[in-house]
Design a protein around this motif. Sequence first.
Motif, short mmCIF file in Angstrom:
data_model
loop_
_atom_site.label_atom_id
_atom_site.label_comp_id
_atom_site.label_asym_id
_atom_site.label_seq_id
_atom_site.Cartn_x
_atom_site.Cartn_y
_atom_site.Cartn_z
N UNK A 11 -57.92 4.27 -42.52
CA UNK A 11 -57.74 4.33 -41.07
C UNK A 11 -57.96 5.76 -40.56
N UNK A 12 -57.98 6.72 -41.46
CA UNK A 12 -58.29 8.09 -41.05
C UNK A 12 -59.78 8.38 -41.22
N UNK A 13 -60.32 8.15 -42.43
CA UNK A 13 -61.71 8.60 -42.62
C UNK A 13 -62.73 7.75 -41.87
N UNK A 62 -47.40 -0.31 -52.65
CA UNK A 62 -47.94 0.76 -51.82
C UNK A 62 -47.46 2.11 -52.31
N UNK A 63 -48.36 3.06 -52.31
CA UNK A 63 -47.95 4.38 -52.74
C UNK A 63 -46.98 4.93 -51.71
N UNK A 120 -50.60 0.26 -41.61
CA UNK A 120 -49.28 0.60 -41.07
C UNK A 120 -48.42 1.22 -42.17
N UNK A 121 -48.49 0.63 -43.36
CA UNK A 121 -47.73 1.17 -44.49
C UNK A 121 -48.13 2.61 -44.78
N UNK A 122 -49.45 2.84 -44.79
CA UNK A 122 -49.94 4.19 -45.06
C UNK A 122 -49.46 5.14 -43.96
N UNK A 132 -47.08 8.22 -44.57
CA UNK A 132 -47.67 9.50 -44.23
C UNK A 132 -46.87 10.28 -43.19
N UNK A 133 -46.02 9.58 -42.45
CA UNK A 133 -45.28 10.23 -41.38
C UNK A 133 -43.79 10.40 -41.65
N UNK A 134 -43.42 10.27 -42.92
CA UNK A 134 -42.04 10.55 -43.28
C UNK A 134 -42.06 11.60 -44.38
N UNK A 135 -41.05 12.45 -44.41
CA UNK A 135 -41.10 13.50 -45.43
C UNK A 135 -40.61 12.97 -46.77
N UNK A 136 -40.74 13.82 -47.78
CA UNK A 136 -40.54 13.34 -49.15
C UNK A 136 -39.08 12.99 -49.45
#
Length: 469
Positions: free
Chosen positions: A66-68, A328-329, A383-385, A389-393
């Motif tokens: 969804x980004x590239x 999902x990673x 959505x999962x990605x 991607x928008x939460x910290x570790x």
Amino acid sequence: MFNPKNEKTKVSKVENNYGKEIILISDFQEFDFKKIPLYDALILDWADAEGAKSLLKKIRSSNIESIYLIPLFILSLNKLEDMETEELSDGIISMVQPESLNRTIERIQEKKSGLKPYTANRNTNKQLVKVLRFMFTRNRPLRPIKDRTSRIGYKYPILSSGFEEEAPKLEIDTLQEAMEKDFFSATFQDRMHLCSKCHSGFLNYKELDPKSGSANLITENLIHHFVCAYVGPQGDFMQGESMVCPKCNKTLRHIGVDYDKPSVMYKCLDNDNYFQEPDLKAECMHCGHSNDLESLQEYDIFTFVLTDEGKDEAIQPKGTEKAKDIVYSGFITYSTFSTFLRFEIERVRQNKVSSNIGLIRIGISTTMEMALGNRYEKLIEEISAFVSGNTDSSTVLSRSVNSFFILFPDAPANKAKAKLDFLSSSIKQLLKNNLKDYDIEVIANVKPIQQGSDQQSILNDLRASILKK
Ligand SMILES: [Zn+2]
Ligand SMILES: [Zn+2]
């Protein structure tokens, strides 16, 4: 007069009549990369060419689809002579015309919606799938561009961008694989000669003294004196301006009459060796390897066009697993999450810290899900990605079907709530962008972890609170 209110905002929405989220970016420091999946298209302002180029490359080098695959335009008042930018963008524009942008955006989005979800297995070449999908959604060839910074001397920007480091061998193998599988039809462009050790095209072709290996050579004419049959380098004959035979001492007069120059000789200035055939080597300027010319790797550069097989592969990569099996990673299973929660409750009890747990549920009905099929499977993958991607570790994430469980250790309640609100409104936006004709509810709630409760009742309460909302 300077009026700060008139100053163009750094990231602004382009008004349009097509319901598209088109974002014009002028400040590349401020831009939040992870929000890209929320937009339909981006326009990068080339006024800051360096910032724009670096964001362009970052986007196309992402491995998140969804980004590239996002439609992306370059806004430049001047004509750009930049092949790489042409290859990586969806057009270089000198003014923003929503109507024409929208045509390109819809063309790409329509193609993109036909792509089926897949899970990479050991045999999947993800970079190849990425290249195929980029070509397919753009309906355009994969073109090589000359690039002195690329090891081979040429590069295919969308392919090269996928590798974190320069990986000429992987690039060569990827194109080879695509040709062997008939994904491409190829048109010859150029033939390169590459170092047999490291595939570098930056070679220094050398003539060397076969004895000493020195490149410090000069050439001299060879003189053949007909009268006495002496043959030697011209230097041996020179006496001032005239030439005198060192063997018979006669002065040479007319070329072709009493002498001729049958060939040239090499002289090594390092050790005064004379020889006629120097060794030819191609020394690699990258790894230093001295290649025999015969051992150089011939490498043909092509322009590639997708074949029907290539298009099929772009849509559904073969030999891949069903999307349902994905872990999902960034996500852990529900049972692992429940174990995490048990430890977190204990930590809250011992350390008296504030910790919160949130739940976001996408209220899609089974019939709607079935009707959407692949489209929804792909979207929930995106959505999962986006969520991971928008939460910290420090955040612990789990997904079960259409619900996301999110544990915010140490976060105060207001911060956890703000994050959850951001995520759920973003998910709403993603659903709206991708499924324009459907109205899908997104419900979310966040609760503090109370000491003394057990993980099962916390999870049950959270689920129940969402159903009642
Ligand atoms: Zn002579
Ligand atoms: Zn080399």
